[in-house]
Every structure is written in structure tokens, then in C-alpha cells.
Design a protein around this motif. Structure first.
Motif, mmCIF file in Angstrom:
data_model
loop_
_atom_site.group_PDB
_atom_site.id
_atom_site.type_symbol
_atom_site.label_atom_id
_atom_site.label_comp_id
_atom_site.label_asym_id
_atom_site.label_seq_id
_atom_site.Cartn_x
_atom_site.Cartn_y
_atom_site.Cartn_z
ATOM 1 N N LEU A 154 -5.141 7.706 -4.323
ATOM 2 C CA LEU A 154 -4.955 6.715 -3.268
ATOM 3 C C LEU A 154 -4.523 7.029 -1.974
ATOM 4 C CD1 LEU A 154 -4.894 3.454 -3.184
ATOM 5 C CD2 LEU A 154 -2.494 3.700 -3.886
ATOM 6 N N GLU A 155 -5.223 6.536 -1.182
ATOM 7 C CA GLU A 155 -5.036 6.722 0.364
ATOM 8 C C GLU A 155 -4.955 5.742 1.226
ATOM 9 O OE1 GLU A 155 -5.670 10.349 3.794
ATOM 10 O OE2 GLU A 155 -6.501 10.135 1.697
ATOM 11 N N ARG A 156 -3.858 5.389 2.139
ATOM 12 C CA ARG A 156 -3.995 4.528 3.039
ATOM 13 C C ARG A 156 -4.865 4.936 4.350
ATOM 14 N NH1 ARG A 156 0.877 1.135 5.539
ATOM 15 N NH2 ARG A 156 0.355 0.519 7.647
ATOM 16 N N MET B 286 0.895 -1.180 -0.009
ATOM 17 C CA MET B 286 0.009 0.069 0.064
ATOM 18 C C MET B 286 0.874 1.179 0.019
ATOM 19 S SD MET B 286 -2.999 1.363 -0.104
ATOM 20 C CE MET B 286 -4.322 0.396 0.731
ATOM 21 N N ASP B 287 1.943 1.254 0.977
ATOM 22 C CA ASP B 287 2.832 2.356 0.916
ATOM 23 C C ASP B 287 3.598 2.569 -0.612
ATOM 24 O OD1 ASP B 287 1.875 3.275 3.453
ATOM 25 O OD2 ASP B 287 3.963 2.130 4.366
ATOM 26 N N THR B 288 4.058 1.582 -1.033
ATOM 27 C CA THR B 288 4.523 1.790 -2.196
ATOM 28 C C THR B 288 3.691 2.151 -3.393
ATOM 29 O OG1 THR B 288 6.042 -0.267 -2.029
ATOM 30 C CG2 THR B 288 5.637 0.088 -4.196
ATOM 31 N N LEU B 289 2.611 1.770 -3.363
ATOM 32 C CA LEU B 289 1.430 2.364 -4.382
ATOM 33 C C LEU B 289 1.109 3.674 -4.352
ATOM 34 C CD1 LEU B 289 -0.802 -0.701 -4.663
ATOM 35 C CD2 LEU B 289 0.574 0.045 -6.360
ATOM 36 N N CYS B 290 1.165 4.051 -2.844
ATOM 37 C CA CYS B 290 0.705 5.625 -2.514
ATOM 38 C C CYS B 290 1.788 6.375 -2.844
ATOM 39 C CB CYS B 290 0.303 5.636 -0.926
ATOM 40 S SG CYS B 290 -1.154 5.006 -0.708
ATOM 41 N N SER C 288 1.180 9.226 6.009
ATOM 42 C CA SER C 288 1.684 8.517 4.715
ATOM 43 C C SER C 288 3.180 8.092 5.256
ATOM 44 C CB SER C 288 1.769 9.583 3.640
ATOM 45 O OG SER C 288 2.812 10.634 3.968
ATOM 46 N N VAL C 289 3.509 7.341 4.359
ATOM 47 C CA VAL C 289 5.163 6.605 4.582
ATOM 48 C C VAL C 289 6.065 7.807 4.675
ATOM 49 C CG1 VAL C 289 5.470 6.425 1.952
ATOM 50 C CG2 VAL C 289 6.606 5.163 3.923
ATOM 51 N N TYR C 290 5.846 8.972 4.071
ATOM 52 C CA TYR C 290 6.714 10.159 4.148
ATOM 53 C C TYR C 290 6.683 10.707 5.577
ATOM 54 C CZ TYR C 290 6.669 9.819 -0.827
ATOM 55 O OH TYR C 290 6.842 9.334 -2.445
ATOM 56 N N GLU C 291 5.310 10.988 6.135
ATOM 57 C CA GLU C 291 4.896 11.517 7.395
ATOM 58 C C GLU C 291 5.761 10.741 8.521
ATOM 59 O OE1 GLU C 291 0.877 13.307 7.548
ATOM 60 O OE2 GLU C 291 1.102 11.949 5.589
ATOM 61 N N ARG C 292 5.985 9.509 8.273
ATOM 62 C CA ARG C 292 6.396 8.598 9.115
ATOM 63 C C ARG C 292 8.130 8.845 9.579
ATOM 64 N NH1 ARG C 292 4.330 3.575 6.858
ATOM 65 N NH2 ARG C 292 2.175 4.389 6.092
ATOM 66 N N ILE D 179 4.708 15.879 0.061
ATOM 67 C CA ILE D 179 5.298 15.132 -0.754
ATOM 68 C C ILE D 179 4.225 13.840 -1.177
ATOM 69 C CG2 ILE D 179 7.161 13.382 -1.041
ATOM 70 C CD1 ILE D 179 8.662 15.351 0.760
ATOM 71 N N ALA D 180 3.485 13.210 -0.312
ATOM 72 C CA ALA D 180 2.519 12.598 -0.286
ATOM 73 C C ALA D 180 1.530 12.831 -1.384
ATOM 74 C CB ALA D 180 1.991 12.045 0.815
ATOM 75 N N ARG D 181 0.990 14.176 -1.476
ATOM 76 C CA ARG D 181 -0.045 14.590 -2.309
ATOM 77 C C ARG D 181 0.678 15.070 -3.746
ATOM 78 N NH1 ARG D 181 -2.351 12.508 1.325
ATOM 79 N NH2 ARG D 181 -2.173 11.158 -0.404
ATOM 80 N N GLY D 182 1.995 15.117 -3.759
ATOM 81 C CA GLY D 182 2.569 15.399 -5.268
ATOM 82 C C GLY D 182 2.727 16.949 -5.322
#
Length: 772
Positions: free
Chosen positions: A320-322, A307-311, A630-634, A654-657
């Protein structure tokens, strides 16, 4: 006190408890509680004391709740696990004992021979349970056996799915496991599993996951009459020349097989010159979003890792959002869920309304003042008085959005009492976090220009009049930012109460308009994070055209999003706009009261043991539409301070582009970590847990960064010291501001000396002193 001595004293407490000398043990525990930070091991010993005193595991389990996190084997985690196992064993709950042991072993790098044999046996039982269910899914005993194994292996989502299947089949349901289904956004998953929901489900197979789990997911969803798109593990495809991955998606879609409501799709992993250039799963999902789904969004199921990879794929960042939050590294191969598709379709379900229709609605009046409220009638009364006391002669509305707890009608009763046609009342269809509350409220606004307030803030009498003049001078500006005063309501934050601030000297109608660039905003917060509330937050200090909401959606893929609505929106707006119009003129007063949700959220890190109801309330409000990192926020710890929220909001860009992933290299994470650490309170009951989460996030930056973190933060964080609570209480209650004039000609006053008792009185004082 050294950590060694601290632990020795706790060991003495254990001896006293063992000897039934409970009063002596309690006295020593209370003495040690004055030493801060309180370590996890202290809570373990206190729980043992409570168990011995009450002869019931309940009080012990209550004090241990949320105190530890199985991220890595840090001090106290082993003891916590062992105690949990003893406590649940008193209930004869063997499965919960096994679950806790698995959680602990999941973070261990080495096992004893006995542990190795036990793990092999547990995995054998798990496989056996899946096989028995697969052989006879109509069997109640097979379903119950598998449900127990999903609990043991801490797989909340598959436990949840299987429970929904058993309910559908009218099978007997287990008692006492309801709490295991209470996780972030579990309400959203429940609603979409219901027979009334026609939302599609997408299942991405992960080559590193158990395919039997994926078979079981498909079977359950079919039994629940759901439409499923099962996207298989990519098939390696050798090509003789470079190809565009996007072009291969159509080929994969064309090979789809359909059996009833099950669509099976075979993605491709492209191999060129012996090297993989990637697979097309992201393009397949994007194709489905654009072309296949009449509901315009779907629920996605896959492993946390995939899921993180796809996001992170550029084409999916906006759709797409986890939704299932990160638990521990060891659980990331388990199933999580999220949404994919059209954000407006997603929030239409959350808000129980047609968000697209509301967003595209043409403005009907010039201005909307938007006020989300929650259990706040006392302060709200005076906030509404300031909104109704406007010099502006044109038409405007006040959107009052009631997000109060179920059964609380005080906001509605105030609305009925005021009986003013300018106030339009809405009740939220469920309890929301702050971001969702603002989003629901602002979508109902019909004004051409929108401004938002909290239910303890104030609109100064000339605000709408000034905005109207400015908008005629600057008709093309989407956002206008202004200055604000400050007022601390009586009873707020001890010695800060009654603080009243006029930022600078003002001259009537001298707006001193200027533009601030994107670079200006980010330079300001990167050099001094205290400048965060000078971002254009679309709350209190700025407003926007209604049409600008579409721009936010287009560029970020969301409306109101992120860990907190104000800082997140400030970062979004600064990042999306080359420049923003500012005026050096006050239009509002920021009020801070004990009823403020935002204030509570920012200081919840300092709540004491008996004051954690608010934290539980926040969890409840995240049941649907909750914020998931998101994986970035972690890469930054979210520890519920305003600075951690700021940096998480930047990483969410970054997660939102909106911000390039390459910009990660430009961020000064060492400064960020220090900023957040310095805001943490060593009296926080969750301090030990948070500082070890801090250390886990530091480890994601590599060995050098972790070494720096240990030397500059971790070792300092755990230095224990005696905290004089009485002295701190006196400091807290002592006036913490100086009255007088600042260099800009503004003033800080004690409002109580001017008989100010509420935010409406504060506006009258502001008006009198400034003559604006």
C-alpha cells in the motif's frame, strides 16, 4: 540588519508603490534583495510593485508561486494570502478568493466573530452544494455548483473526480481551472478513471470525514463503470476472549453485500474487557489483495489521515502506498489516493509493459551496462565510447534508455549514428523522474550481472574483465562494490571544472577484496553523513546479479523507489544484507556535467529566480509514478539536498518494513537536522518556505525538540546579512581543489592540463597514470 528594520524598509517600499514612485520602490527592493535570506514579505511587496507597474496580476502571481506554505501562521503568510485575494479579485474570481481565505484560516487557532460567521456560512454552502448534487446528479448546474465548492475547499481529488464525471456526462466544463488538476500523480489517477481501465477502486470510510463525500465518490465511480469496494466505518464488536484480528477479516468478507459493481464490506473493531484491541481494515485490504483482484492492484481512496494510518500497518507496508502528497495539516481529512496490491502490476501500468515477465526473464548474456539518458547526447557519446572500449572479450549489452523530453530525438539520433549491435535502445513511454527512469531501464536488461551509469559517467577499460574474474572467485555474491574515480566536465560548477581524481595508489590485479557489514555502513553514515556515497548504491560504485532484483522486491515491496535512486538504493542494500563484497579497485569514473539530472536535483536549492525551469520539469516528471513521502519521512524536511535525501531514505526503510519503527528512538534527529540545515543556501528563493517547513517538521517531534530547533537552527537561519554576489561569483569560479598526491597515494589533477575534454579522455588519462 534586524528583522524589524528589514520590515520597516519594506513598509517604506509599500508607501512608495502607493504613491506611484515605482522607480524608487524598485531601487529599494533591489537593494533589500541583496540581504539574505529573502523573506516571504519581500516577495509580497515585489509582487505589489509588479502589479502596479504592469497593471496586470500575471507577473505578481508568477513571482509569488510556491513561495509560501500554509503549514502554520508564520511571518508573511497572512500578507501573502491577502495579496492573493486581491490579485484574484482583479479577475473577479470570488471562489479563488474564498479558497485562499480558507487556506489561511485553516492554520489559525482563533477566529474573530466575523471570521467565525463567514466559516459557518461557507460550510453551509458546501453542505448545500453536496445535497443539491445528490438530489439531482444529472443537473449541470448542481454539478457546476459542487465543483466550485470542491475548488473553494481546496479538495483537488474530489474536484478531479467530479470533473471526470462531468466530462463523462458531456456537461460543460469550467475554463481556467486546469492548473488545479495538476498535482502529484494526477496522471495516474486520470488513467485509471478512463473507460479503458479495469482497475478496481477501494474506498475506506473515515469516521471523521463527511459521509456525503464518500457517497458522491461511490456514485461517480459507479457512473464511470468502475468496480468499487467500499469499506465502511468499523462496527464495534464485544468479545468475551482475546481474538486474532486477522481471523476476523474472513467474517467481514463473508458479510459483503454486492450491488452491481459495488461491494460493501463491514469491518469490525474488536472490544475486549472494555478496551479496543484494534480493527481489521488492514487485514481486509490484504485479503482483497491476495484473493480478489485479477489485475492484482487497485486505486485506494480515503482521507489523508486514514491513508497514513493504513500505510503504517505492518501487513500493508509492502503493498500500500500513498500517491497524493501531504499539503497542509488542515487538509489531511480530505480525500487522497494511493495504490494497493502487487507492485509489479502497479509499475506495469506506469511503464506500459509486463514488469513481472521482464523481472522473471532468464539472463541471456553475462553483463548489462544500463544507461538512462535525458537530453544528453553530447556527454552520452563519450560515455558510450567508454562502454564500447572494454578489454573483456565475452558478450555484453548496453541498455540505452531514452527519457528525453517529447520531441527531443538527439539520443535516438546518436544511437542510430553509432549503429553498434551491443547498444539496445528503448524509449520510455512517458517522462520519468530518476528512480522510475532507472527502474524502466534496468527491467529491460538481459544480463546476468547489471551495472548502471549516468550519461556523463565512464566505465574504465578493465571493468568487465575485472568483474568477470571476481565473479568466478566469488560466484555467490549478489552485490559487488568497487571504487571510482572522479571527473568534472568543462563548465561544471565553476572552479570545480576539470577536477580529476584517482582515489588511491593501485597495483594491477590487486583487488584487495573484503566484506563490509550492515553495521559498518550505518556506523559510517551516522557518524559522518558525507560517507553517504560510499553506500552500495547499485549506481556507479556497485552492481548486482539480475536475480537480486527479486530479493529487493521481496524484502522492500518495491524495486527502484524513494526520493533519489542512488542514495535510496544504497540504504536499501545496506539494510537488507549482512555483508557486501568490496574491492579496493576502480572500475568507473563518476562524471559530473551541467547536463546531469542528479547534479541539478542536488543543487536546485540554489537556483535563482530565472532558473527554475528545472524545478517545473521535475514536477512534470512526477505526474505518473512520482515519489510521495510517507508519514515517517515527514519527520525530516525534504529540502532537495543530498543529506535530506539520505535521511528521508532511511526513514522510508521504516515505511517499507525493512527497519523497525522502534529504531526511530535510536536516530539522532538533532544531528540530522543540523546536517541538513548546514547544506541549505540562504540565496535560495525558496529558503523562507523551506525553513518554515523545517520548523513544521521539528514540531512533529514535540515541544522540547521544537524549542531546541528554534534556539539552534531557526533563529540562526533567519539572521539576515548582506551577500556580495560578485564576490561569491569570483569564489565560485576560482579553482576549488588542490592538485597533488593524497595520503593513500592517489592524485588530484587539473585534467585540462592533460588535454582532457570529456569523460572518454579521462579514462585514457586514468589508464595511463595508473597502468591498470
Amino acid at each position: 540588519m534586524t528583522e524589524k528594520r528589514y520590515n520597516q524598509l519594506l513598509e517604506q517600499c509599500l508607501d512608495l508603490i502607493e504613491e506611484k514612485r515605482l522607480e524608487e520602490a524598485l531601487n529599494q527592493l533591489e537593494s533589500l534583495y541583496k540581504i539574505k535570506p529573502t523573506r516571504l514579505y519581500w516577495y509580497v511587496v515585489k509582487a505589489l510593485y509588479l502589479w502596479a507597474k504592469s497593471q496586470s496580476p500575471g507577473p505578481a502571481l508568477e513571482i509569488l508561486a510556491d513561495k509560501g506554505w500554509h503549514l502554520f501562521p508564520y511571518p508573511g503568510i497572512k500578507e501573502l494570502t491577502e495579496l492573493y485575494m486581491k490579485l484574484v479579485n482583479s479577475y473577479q474570481d470570488i471562489q479563488d478568493m474564498q479558497r485562499h481565505r480558507l487556506l489561511y484560516l485553516g492554520i489559525c487557532k482563533e477566529y474573530t466573530d466575523e471570521e467565525e460567521e463567514w466559516l459557518i456560512e461557507m460550510n453551509r454552502r458546501f453542505i448545500d452544494a453536496k445535497s443539491k448534487f445528490w438530489e439531482n446528479p444529472e443537473s449541470e448546474s448542481a454539478a457546476e455548483y459542487l465543483l466550485g465548492q470542491y475548488f473553494v475547499f481546496h479538495n483537488n481529488v474530489l474536484f478531479f473526480l467530479l470533473l471526470a464525471y462531468m466530462r463523462h456526462k458531456n456537461m460543460p466544463l469550467p475554463v481556467g481551472r486546469e492548473w488545479f488538476c495538476d498535482f502529484l500523480n494526477s496522471g495516474f489517477l486520470s488513467e485509471n478513471l478512463s473507460p479503458e481501465s479495469e482497475v478496481m477502486f477501494v474506498l475506506f470510510e473515515d469516521e471523521n470525514s463527511d459521509s456525503m463525500d464518500e457517497d458522491i465518490i461511490c456514485y461517480i465511480l459507479q457512473q464511470l463503470n468502475k468496480t468499487i469496494y467500499r469499506i465502511k466505518i468499523p462496527v464495534a464488536l464485544d468479545v468475551e476472549h482475546e481474538v486474532n484480528l486477522e481471523d476476523t477479516a474472513a467474517v467481514s468478507i463473508d458479510t459483503t453485500t454486492v450491488t452491481g459493481k459495488l461491494h460493501t464490506i463491514y469491518p469490525a473493531s474488536i472490544i475486549y474487557n472494555g478496551e479496543s484491541i484494534g480493527d481489521n481494515r488492514d487485514y481486509i485490504l490484504n485479503y482483497l489483495v491476495q484473493n480478489e483482484w485479477k489485475n492484482r492492484f487497485a486505486v485506494v481512496l480515503t482521507s489523508g489521515t486514514l491513508m497514513d494510518t493504513l500505510c503504517c500497518q505492518p501487513i500493508l507496508k509492502k503493498n500500500l502506498e500513498r500517491l497524493r502528497n501531504f499539503g497542509t495539516p488542515a487538509l489531511e481529512m480530505q480525500t487522497v489516493f494511493g495504490w494497493a496490491g502487487d507492485y509489479l502490476a502497479y509499475i506495469s501500468q506506469i511503464h506500459d509493459m509486463d514488469a513481472e515477465r521482464l523481472l522473471n526473464m532468464s539472463p541471456k548474456i553475462p553483463y548489462s551496462i544500463v544507461i538512462p539518458a535525458r537530453n544528453s547526447a553530447y556527454t552520452l557519446r563519450y560515455t558510450l565510447m567508454t562502454c564500447l572500449n572494454q578489454r573483456y572479450k565475452g558478450n555484453y549489452e548496453i541498455i540505452l534508455s531514452d527519457n528525453s523530453t517529447p520531441g527531443n530525438t538527439e539520443v535516438y539520433q546518436l544511437f542510430k549514428e553509432l549503429n553498434n549491435p551491443k547498444i539496445r535502445y528503448y524509449r520510455t513511454p512517458r517522462e520519468y523522474n530518476l528512480s522510475r527512469s532507472f527502474e524502466f531501464a534496468i527491467l529491460h536488461a538481459e544480463g546476468e550481472f547489471l551495472l548502471t551509469l549516468g550519461s556523463d559517467d565512464a566505465l574504465l577499460p578493465w571493468a568487465l574483465e575485472t568483474l568477470d574474474e571476481l565473479r568466478k572467485t566469488y560466484p555467490d555474491e549478489n552485490i559487488i562494490q568497487w571504487e571510482r574515480g572522479f571527473y568534472a566536465w568543462p563548465g561544471f560548477n565553476g572552479g570545480q571544472q576539470n577536477q580529476f581524481v584517482i582515489p588511491r595508489n593501485y597495483q594491477k590485479r590487486e583487488f584487495r577484496a573484503e566484506y563490509r557489514s550492515r553495521q559498518f555502513y550505518f556506523n559510517a553514515i551516522f557518524s559522518n553523513s558525507d560517507q553517504m556515497y560510499n553506500l552500495p548504491n547499485l549506481y556507479l560504485n556497485s552492481g548486482c546479479k539480475r536475480a537480486y532484483l527479486k530479493t529487493i522486491l521481496e524484502k522492500s515491496g518495491r524495486l527502484f523507489d524513494g526520493i533519489c535512486q542512488d542514495l535510496y538504493m544504497g540504504v536499501v542494500n545496506a539494510a537488507m544484507n549482512d555483508k557486501i563484497l568490496n574491492i579496493h579497485y576502480p572500475l568507473v569514473i563518476a562524471g559530473m556535467s551541467d547536463g546531469s539530472i542528479g547534479a541539478k536535483a542536488n543543487r536546485s536549492h540554489s537556483l535563482k529566480d530565472g532558473e527554475t525551469d528545472f524545478l517545473n520539469e521535475m514536477k512534470r516528471m512526477a505526474n505518473v509514478g512520482g515519489h510521495c513521502t510517507s508519514v515517517y519521512e515527514r519527520l525530516m524536511p525534504e529540502v532537495m539536498t543530498d543529506k535530506s535525501s539520505l535521511y528521508n531514505s532511511i526513514l522510508r526503510m521504516i515505511a517499507r518494513g525493512i527497519v523497525a519503527e522502534s529504531d526511530l528512538e535510536c536516530f539522532n534527529f538533532r544531528k540530522w537536522f543540523l546536517d541538513v540545515f548546514h547544506q541549505m543556501d540562504i540565496r535560495d528563493p525558496l529558503y523562507d518556505k523551506k525553513i518554515h517547513y523545517f520548523r513544521y517538521t521539528a514540531s512533529l517531534h514535540g515541544k522540547d525538540f521544537l524549542s531546541w530547533f528554534d534556539e539552534n537552527i531557526y533563529h540562526h537561519a533567519l539572521i539576515q546579512r548582506l551577500v556580495d554576489e560578485e564576490k561569491l561569483a569570483k569564489i565560485h569560479d576560482k579553482k576549488c581543489y588542490k592538485e597533488g598526491t593524497n595520503p593513500a597515494g592517489g592524485q588530484t589533477l587539473d585534467a585540462a592540463k592533460y588535454h582532457v575534454k570529456n569523460i572518454y579522455d579521462a579514462t585514457k588519462l586514468f589508464e595511463k597514470l595508473t597502468q591498470l
